[in-house]
Design an enzyme around this catalytic site. Structure first.
Site, PDB file in Angstrom:
ATOM      1  N   LYS A   1       0.810  -1.221   0.000  1.00 35.02           N
ATOM      2  CA  LYS A   1       0.000   0.000   0.000  1.00 35.02           C
ATOM      3  C   LYS A   1       0.847   1.277   0.000  1.00 35.02           C
ATOM      4  O   LYS A   1       0.475   2.269  -0.635  1.00 35.02           O
ATOM      5  CB  LYS A   1      -0.945   0.016   1.209  1.00 35.02           C
ATOM      6  CG  LYS A   1      -1.790  -1.231   1.379  1.00 35.02           C
ATOM      7  CD  LYS A   1      -2.788  -1.444   0.252  1.00 35.02           C
ATOM      8  CE  LYS A   1      -3.506  -2.773   0.396  1.00 35.02           C
ATOM      9  NZ  LYS A   1      -4.013  -3.308  -0.864  1.00 35.02           N
TER      10      LYS A   1
ATOM     11  N   GLU B   1      -2.874   7.656   8.209  1.00 36.69           N
ATOM     12  CA  GLU B   1      -3.550   8.464   7.197  1.00 36.69           C
ATOM     13  C   GLU B   1      -4.531   9.385   7.894  1.00 36.69           C
ATOM     14  O   GLU B   1      -5.120   9.006   8.911  1.00 36.69           O
ATOM     15  CB  GLU B   1      -4.362   7.552   6.267  1.00 36.69           C
ATOM     16  CG  GLU B   1      -3.678   7.201   4.987  1.00 36.69           C
ATOM     17  CD  GLU B   1      -4.560   6.334   4.100  1.00 36.69           C
ATOM     18  OE1 GLU B   1      -4.003   5.767   3.171  1.00 36.69           O
ATOM     19  OE2 GLU B   1      -5.786   6.239   4.336  1.00 36.69           O
TER      20      GLU B   1
ATOM     21  N   HIS C   1     -15.904  -3.194   6.540  1.00 36.41           N
ATOM     22  CA  HIS C   1     -15.126  -3.127   5.299  1.00 36.41           C
ATOM     23  C   HIS C   1     -15.486  -4.224   4.301  1.00 36.41           C
ATOM     24  O   HIS C   1     -14.787  -4.431   3.317  1.00 36.41           O
ATOM     25  CB  HIS C   1     -13.623  -3.129   5.590  1.00 36.41           C
ATOM     26  CG  HIS C   1     -13.233  -2.025   6.524  1.00 36.41           C
ATOM     27  ND1 HIS C   1     -13.054  -0.734   6.098  1.00 36.41           N
ATOM     28  CD2 HIS C   1     -13.048  -2.019   7.863  1.00 36.41           C
ATOM     29  CE1 HIS C   1     -12.757   0.022   7.152  1.00 36.41           C
ATOM     30  NE2 HIS C   1     -12.746  -0.723   8.225  1.00 36.41           N
TER      31      HIS C   1
ATOM     32  N   ARG D   1      -7.339  -6.896  -9.944  1.00 34.37           N
ATOM     33  CA  ARG D   1      -8.136  -8.085 -10.265  1.00 34.37           C
ATOM     34  C   ARG D   1      -9.501  -7.643 -10.749  1.00 34.37           C
ATOM     35  O   ARG D   1      -9.836  -6.468 -10.710  1.00 34.37           O
ATOM     36  CB  ARG D   1      -8.319  -8.932  -9.002  1.00 34.37           C
ATOM     37  CG  ARG D   1      -9.004  -8.136  -7.898  1.00 34.37           C
ATOM     38  CD  ARG D   1      -9.608  -8.981  -6.816  1.00 34.37           C
ATOM     39  NE  ARG D   1     -10.509  -8.180  -6.008  1.00 34.37           N
ATOM     40  CZ  ARG D   1     -10.154  -7.473  -4.941  1.00 34.37           C
ATOM     41  NH1 ARG D   1      -8.904  -7.474  -4.545  1.00 34.37           N
ATOM     42  NH2 ARG D   1     -11.039  -6.775  -4.278  1.00 34.37           N
TER      43      ARG D   1
END
Lengths: 168, 520
Positions: free
Chosen positions: B127, B217, B252, B309
C-alpha cells in the site's frame, strides 16, 4: 388432521381440513379459511387480501422452514405423537432411498398395479444388493430413477398411488 | 524480465484453467464457453459436485477442503494446467488473484495469467509503494505518513510517532501496509490513544499478513467509497468504465454496490476518471483493475488503493456500460487491443448489486452452514443472478459465505431499487440462513433511498437489525400447516431429508398432491 407446531416459542394447535383448493383451518380454536395450492419446487400459491402471494416451504428434520417475501419463518414439530404419525407415513406409498447407492434394476412400470410386498426395485449399496418392496398395494404413478443411476439418501425412487381402499 | 513468450503479438488462448470456485468461477467459465475457449475447473474434495465443476469441460480435484491445501496450492494448480494442456489461468478474485508469485510462476510455466503483470501486482499490493506511485502520477492521496519502526518488543518510539501524527492531524487512521479487508486498522481520535493503536494494528497486521508495517492516514469523516473500473491493454491504451459506489459496507465488507454513484456529477466523473486513468497509465496496467477512492462530503477525492483483479461487483459496471469485462479480460490477455475508446464508454440507467451471504444478520452475522433445501432464483427483465450454488448444495465452513450476487438494472436509481426489492422478495433460500431480508431493509431505508451514503451507513442506520417476520407469521403458519398436511398425505420423507422431498418430487409430486386434494 390435527397438527401441533411450536412457533416463536409458543405451542400452536391446528386442525387442517382440505376442501378442494380451499382449506379449512382452525388455529388455536379460531377458524381461518385459506385458499392455497401447491406450485412446483416447494412453492405454494396463496390468495390473500393483498392478492396472490407465493411462499416456499422446506423440511429440515423436525423444522418446517417457510419463505415469505424475503422473510424466513421456522415452525417446530415438538409433539412426539406427531413424530410417530410421520414415521408411519414414511412406510407409506412412496419409496425413497434409505441409503446412497446405485439402482441395479427397476422392476415395475408406470401404471402397473403392485401388491404390498412386491419387489419394485433393486438397489446396490456398499456392494450389496437390496430388494426394495412396495409398502402398500397400489399403482405405480412415477418412477424417478432408471437402471444404473446413482442415488443419494432420501432420493425419491418410485411413487405409488394407493389402492382406493387404502386412501385416507 | 526473462520470458520466452512473445508479449507484443496476439496469441489466441485455447484452454483456460479457472483457479477459483463459486460464482466467479461460473462467470469465467461462461465467458470462455461463449468464446469457444475450453475450460478446466479445479476444486477441493468438498467441492467435487459444486456448480463450477459441472459447467467446465473438465474438473480436477486438487486437495482437501481447506483453501491452503487446495485453492491456494499454486504448485498443484500449475501441475493441473500442464496435465490438462491449459494455456491460460484465470484467477478470479480472492485466493491467488493478487498473488504476484503465482502470476510469475504462471508466466515461467509458459501460461498466460489473465490479469496484470506480477510486477504491478507486487507494487499495488504494497500500500505504501502504491501511494508513492500514485502521488508521483498526480493522483490525490489521503495525507499520511509512514511510521518509525517499532523496537523488537513491538513498542513504537513515542516521541517520533507523536511528531509524525501531529503533522498529519487528528483524527487519523492507523493502517497495515500489506493489509486489506479491515484487518490491522485503527481509528485514533487523539494523541493519547495513538501508541496503543499503532501497537495493536501492527500486531494484528503481523498475525494476518505476516508483516507488521503500519502507516497513518488522515481520517476522512463520513466518506463515500467510490471506485473506478479501469482497463488497459498491451498497446498502451487505458480507459475507465465509470464508477461504482460501494459505501454500504459492514466491517469493510461490501454488501450493496451501485453505478452510477448518487454523488456523481459529470465534472466530478471527469476529474476522478482522469485520475483513475492516470493511475492505470502510471503502472502501464494491463487487464481489468479498480482504482478505489474515498470521496469526502466536500467532494474531495483521495486514492485509497488499486485492486489488481476483477472485482466482485463488476456486474454493475457491465450492466450500465453494456460491456462484458470478463470477455474483454480474455481478449486483452490474448494481446488484442481494448474494444472501446474512452469516448465510446457511457452509462445508461442505474444498476445495483446485492451480495447474498449465507450468514445470520440477527446473530452477529455468523456464517450459516447446511444444505440449500429450496432455492428459487429471481428472473425477469433487468435481473441478473450470478450464483455459485444450486438447490441441494452444501454451504461449507471452508469458504467465503457469499453464495450469490443479485444485480439489477433499471431506468433510474428508484427503478433499480424497486426491482431489487421485488427480486429479493422472491429469492427463496431455505436450509441456510441468508441476509435476504436484511438487504431488503437496507434498500427500503429512507437514507439509502435518498442517496446520502457514506461508509458508516450500516453502523449508523442499522446498528442492531431484527427481522420483521411477525408481520407474516400467521400466513406462514397457515401455509406451513397446509404444506405439512399435504406432505403427510403424500407420505414424503418424514424428516431430515427435505432436499429429496423438495427437489426430487418436482414436478410430479406437486401434480400428485393437486389431484389428491381434488379427491378430497
Amino acid at each position: 388432521m390435527h397438527l401441533n407446531f411450536r412457533a416463536d416459542d409458543e405451542d400452536v394447535a391446528i386442525e387442517v381440513q382440505p376442501d378442494g383448493c380451499d382449506w379449512r383451518l382452525k388455529i388455536d380454536g379460531q377458524e381461518v379459511p385459506l385458499e392455497a395450492v401447491p406450485d412446483r419446487n416447494g412453492a405454494w400459491l396463496v390468495e390473500t387480501h393483498q392478492g396472490r402471494r407465493r411462499l416456499w416451504v422446506a423440511v429440515r428434520g423436525d423444522e418446517r422452514l417457510i419463505f415469505c417475501d424475503g422473510k424466513v419463518h421456522t415452525l417446530l414439530l415438538p409433539d412426539p405423537e406427531h413424530a410417530d404419525e410421520a414415521e408411519q407415513t414414511q412406510g407409506g406409498p412412496n419409496m425413497v432411498a434409505d441409503m446412497p447407492g446405485k439402482v441395479v434394476q427397476v422392476q415395475v412400470a408406470v401404471g402397473q398395479a403392485v401388491a404390498a410386498g412386491e419387489v419394485m426395485l433393486i438397489l446396490e449399496s456398499m456392494k450389496m444388493e437390496t430388494e426394495l418392496v412396495a409398502a402398500v398395494a397400489g399403482t405405480v404413478e412415477t418412477i424417478h430413477v432408471q437402471d444404473g443411476q446413482i442415488v443419494s439418501q432420501g432420493d425419491a425412487l418410485v411413487d405409488l398411488s394407493e389402492s382406493p381402499a387404502a386412501t385416507a | 524480465m526473462s520470458t520466452d513468450l512473445p508479449t507484443e503479438t496476439e496469441r489466441p488462448i485455447s484452454r483456460v484453467l479457472v483457479a477459483n470456485r463459486g460464482e466467479i468461477a461460473v462467470r469465467v467459465i461462461r465467458a470462455c464457453r461463449e468464446l469457444g475457449i475450453g475450460t478446466v475447473a479445479v476444486c477441493s474434495e468438498v467441492d467435487r459436485d459444486a456448480l463450477h465443476t459441472r459447467l467446465a469441460d473438465q474438473s480436477v480435484v486438487i486437495g482437501p477442503a481447506a483453501p491452503g491445501e487446495s485453492y491456494l496450492r499454486a504448485d498443484r494448480i500449475l501441475e493441473v494446467a500442464r496435465e490438462t494442456d491449459a494455456d491460460a489461468v484465470h484467477p478470479g478474485y480472492g485466493f491467488l488473484a493478487e498473488n504476484a508469485a503465482f502470476a510469475r510462476a504462471c508466466r515461467q510455466a509458459g501460461l498466460v495469467f489473465i490479469g496484470p503483470s506480477p510486477e504491478v501486482i507486487e507494487q499495488m499490493g504494497e500500500k505504501t509503494a502504491a501511494r508513492a506511485i500514485m502521488e508521483k502520477a498526480g493522483v490525490p492521496v489521503v495525507p499520511g505518513a509512514l511510521l518509525p519502526e517499532p523496537n523488537s518488543d513491538g513498542q513504537f518510539p513515542a516521541e517520533a510517532v507523536q511528531a509524525v501524527c501531529a503533522e498529519v492531524g487528528y483524527p487519523l487512521m492507523v493502517k497495515a501496509a500489506f493489509g486489506g479487508g479491515g484487518k490491522g486498522m485503527r481509528l485514533v481520535e487523539s494523541p493519547e490513544a495513538v501508541l496503543a493503536a499503532c501497537e495493536g494494528a501492527a500486531r494484528e497486521a503481523l498475525g494476518a499478513f505476516g508483516n507488521g508495517t503500519v502507516y497513518i492516514e488522515k481520517f476522512i469523516a463520513r466518506p463515500r467509497h467510490v471506485e473506478f473500473q479501469i482497463f488497459g491493454d498491451r498497446h498502451g491504451n487505458h480507459v475507465h468504465l465509470c464508477e461504482r459506489e460501494c459505501s454500504i459496507q459492514r466491517r469493510h465488507q461490501k454488501i450493496i454496490e451501485e453505478s452510477p454513484s448518487p454523488a456523481m456529477t459529470p465534472q466530478l466523473r471527469e476529474r476522478m476518471g482522469a485520475a483513475a486513468v492516470a493511475a492505470a497509465a502510471a503502472v502501464d496496467y494491463e487487464g481489468a483493475g479498480t482504482v478505489e477512492f474515498l470521496l469526502s462530503q466536500e467532494g474531495e477525492f483521495y486514492f485509497l488503493e488499486m485492486n489488481t483483479r476483477l472485482q466482485v461487483e463488476h456486474p454493475v459496471t457491465e450492466l450500465v456500460t453494456g460491456t462484458d469485462l470478463v470477455r474483454t479480460q480474455i481478449r486483452v490477455a490474448e494481446g488484442r487491443p481494448l474494444p472501446w475508446r474512452q469516448d465510446e464508454i457511457r452509462t445508461r440507467g442505474h444498476a445495483i448489486e446485492c451480495r447474498l451471504y449465507a450468514e445470520d444478520p440477527e446473530n452477529g452475522f455468523m456464517p450459516s452452514l447446511g444444505t440449500i433445501l429450496v432455492l428459487n432464483e429471481p428472473a425477469g427483465p433487468g435481473v441478473r443472478v450470478d450464483s455459485g450454488v444450486r438447490q441441494g448444495d452444501e454451504v461449507s465452513m471452508y469458504y467465503d459465505p457469499m453464495i450469490a450476487k443479485l444485480s439489477l438494472h433499471g431506468d433510474d436509481r428508484h427503478a433499480a431499487i424497486d426491482r431489487a426489492v421485488a427480486a429479493l422478495k422472491s429469492y427463496a433460500v431455505l436450509g441456510v440462513t441468508t441476509n435476504v431480508e436484511y438487504l431488503i431493509a437496507i434498500l427500503q431505508n429512507a437514507v439509502f433511498q435518498s442517496g446520502e451514503l457514506h461508509t458508516g451507513f450500516l453502523a449508523e442506520e442499522m446498528p442492531s437489525w431484527h427481522s420483521e417476520r411477525e408481520a407474516d407469521a400467521d400466513l406462514a403458519l397457515a401455509v406451513g400447516a397446509v404444506a405439512e398436511y399435504a406432505r403427510l398425505q403424500r407420505g414424503g420423507p418424514a424428516s431430515n431429508d427435505a432436499a429429496a422431498s423438495a427437489e426430487k418430487h418436482t414436478p410430479w409430486g406437486s401434480l400428485g398432491r393437486f389431484r389428491l386434494y381434488g379427491l378430497g
